[in-house]
Design an enzyme around this catalytic site. Structure first.
Site, mmCIF file in Angstrom:
data_model
loop_
_atom_site.group_PDB
_atom_site.id
_atom_site.type_symbol
_atom_site.label_atom_id
_atom_site.label_comp_id
_atom_site.label_asym_id
_atom_site.label_seq_id
_atom_site.Cartn_x
_atom_site.Cartn_y
_atom_site.Cartn_z
ATOM 1 N N GLN A 234 -1.270 -29.681 21.746
ATOM 2 C CA GLN A 234 -0.324 -30.597 21.107
ATOM 3 C C GLN A 234 1.105 -30.115 21.347
ATOM 4 O O GLN A 234 1.436 -28.962 21.058
ATOM 5 C CB GLN A 234 -0.628 -30.691 19.601
ATOM 6 C CG GLN A 234 0.200 -31.718 18.870
ATOM 7 C CD GLN A 234 -0.072 -33.153 19.323
ATOM 8 O OE1 GLN A 234 -1.214 -33.560 19.535
ATOM 9 N NE2 GLN A 234 0.990 -33.932 19.487
ATOM 10 N N LYS B 229 -6.767 -37.242 16.173
ATOM 11 C CA LYS B 229 -7.560 -37.005 17.385
ATOM 12 C C LYS B 229 -8.898 -36.345 17.027
ATOM 13 O O LYS B 229 -9.950 -36.721 17.540
ATOM 14 C CB LYS B 229 -6.764 -36.134 18.365
ATOM 15 C CG LYS B 229 -5.564 -36.887 18.961
ATOM 16 C CD LYS B 229 -4.557 -35.978 19.641
ATOM 17 C CE LYS B 229 -3.328 -36.777 20.063
ATOM 18 N NZ LYS B 229 -2.253 -35.944 20.637
ATOM 19 N N ASP C 231 -4.946 -34.793 28.860
ATOM 20 C CA ASP C 231 -3.639 -35.409 28.586
ATOM 21 C C ASP C 231 -2.981 -35.881 29.881
ATOM 22 O O ASP C 231 -1.999 -36.618 29.837
ATOM 23 C CB ASP C 231 -2.715 -34.390 27.893
ATOM 24 C CG ASP C 231 -2.528 -34.699 26.421
ATOM 25 O OD1 ASP C 231 -2.773 -35.870 26.036
ATOM 26 O OD2 ASP C 231 -2.136 -33.792 25.670
#
Ligand code: NAD
Length: 286
Positions: A98, A54, A121
């Site tokens: 994460q 990412k 997200d």
């Protein structure tokens, strides 16, 4: 019959090139580069690989990647403080935490503290709620990326029977919402589902997201169906495999995503798409 491959690498690359161009355009207008804060807690090897992909992608597209590598034993209150700082930082458009987080930290509490307009997200209850009423703002990356892959087939999803295998909050449930919004008829299956093969055989579209290596067999598939393999598993010989038995299923399906090179690259590209959207639309002033 041999299925057509849905090439996630190629489709993701096209999307990345579009985003890179739009960022160049922004910069030429004197606007700042979109900023993504990528937060990782601890040393989980799979998480480290995802995070590095990412961060690398951000840099390639001309976005700012602000990195936060935190120790495994960090207190929940310290992580909340960091989120508060990032929420107030006008150069940060997206905050990515994460998952999974260590046990001492309540993941739901953390995700709910991210401002919904920085929740790239798409996991905040506000964004999940907006998706579920068909007025989405920031959509979870894996299911949204899968919708881009499905679109690339040119097949109209309206009225199709879709079976989603897996009911997690980050993949299965939002995937089902996406398909409902596309006016498909959706069945969600999970580990307690009875006679999964016979349910899968009714499906025009199968989304396999259970995390069980090669569980979806050729005999589960309706001829010509579209098969999307979300799973990322290691086989006994160390190879990366999906939830679909690719060699069997490709002989029966109409379309199929490979692992690797299917859903994975699309998820990362969609995160970039969401971050760009947050910068350009949700935070358009600075
Ligand atoms: P999860 O463990 O949170 O959820 C798995 C779901 O599958 C649960 O609802 C469970 O009930 C169901 N399930 C488990 N075994 C089953 C079985 N035998 N039959 C039917 N259902 C079963 O997992 P997750 O986070 O949703 O991820 C699922 C898979 O997708 C994992 O392999 C993960 O690594 C992968 N993943 C890939 C991407 C990507 O970008 N490619 C993104 C996220 C997750």
């Amino acid at each position: 019959m041999t299925a057509k491959i849905i090439d996630g690498n190629a489709i993701a690359k096209t999307l990345q090139q579009e985003i890179a161009l739009q960022i160049k355009e922004r910069l030429s207008q004197g606007l700042r580069a979109p900023g993504l804060a990528v937060v990782i807690v601890g040393e989980n090897p799979a998480s480290k690989i995802y995070v590095s992909k990412k961060r690398k992608m951000c840099q390639e597209l001309g976005m700012i990647s602000q990195d936060h590598n935190l120790p495994e034993n960090i207190a929940e209150s310290d992580l909340l403080k960091l989120i508060d700082t990032l929420n107030k930082d006008h150069k940060i458009d997206g905050i990515l935490i994460q998952l999974p987080l260590p046990q001492q930290i309540d993941s739901n509490k953390i995700l709910e503290n991210i401002l919904p307009d920085k929740d790239v997200d798409g996991f905040h209850p506000y964004n999940i709620g907006r998706l579920s009423i068909g007025h989405s703002v920031l959509r979870p990356c894996t299911p949204k990326g899968i919708m881009t892959l499905l679109k690339s087939t040119g097949v109209d999803l309206k009225g199709m029977n879709a079976v989603v295998i897996g009911a997690s909050n980050i993949v299965g449930k939002p995937m089902a919402m996406e398909l409902i919004n596309a006016r498909a008829t959706v069945t969600i299956c999970r580990s307690t589902t009875r006679d999964l093969p016979s349910i899968a055989r009714q499906a025009d579209i199968v989304i396999a997201a259970a995390g069980v290596a090669q569980m979806v067999k050729g005999g589960w598939i309706k001829p010509g169906a579209i098969i999307i393999d979300v799973g990322i598993n290691r086989s006994a010989d160390g190879k990366l495999v999906g939830d679909v038995d690719f060699d069997q299923v490709k002989e029966i399906a109409g379309w199929i995503t490979p692992v690797p090179g299917g859903v994975g690259p699309m998820t990362v590209a969609t995160l970039m798409e969401n971050t760009f959207y947050a910068a350009a639309v949700l935070h358009s002033v600075v």
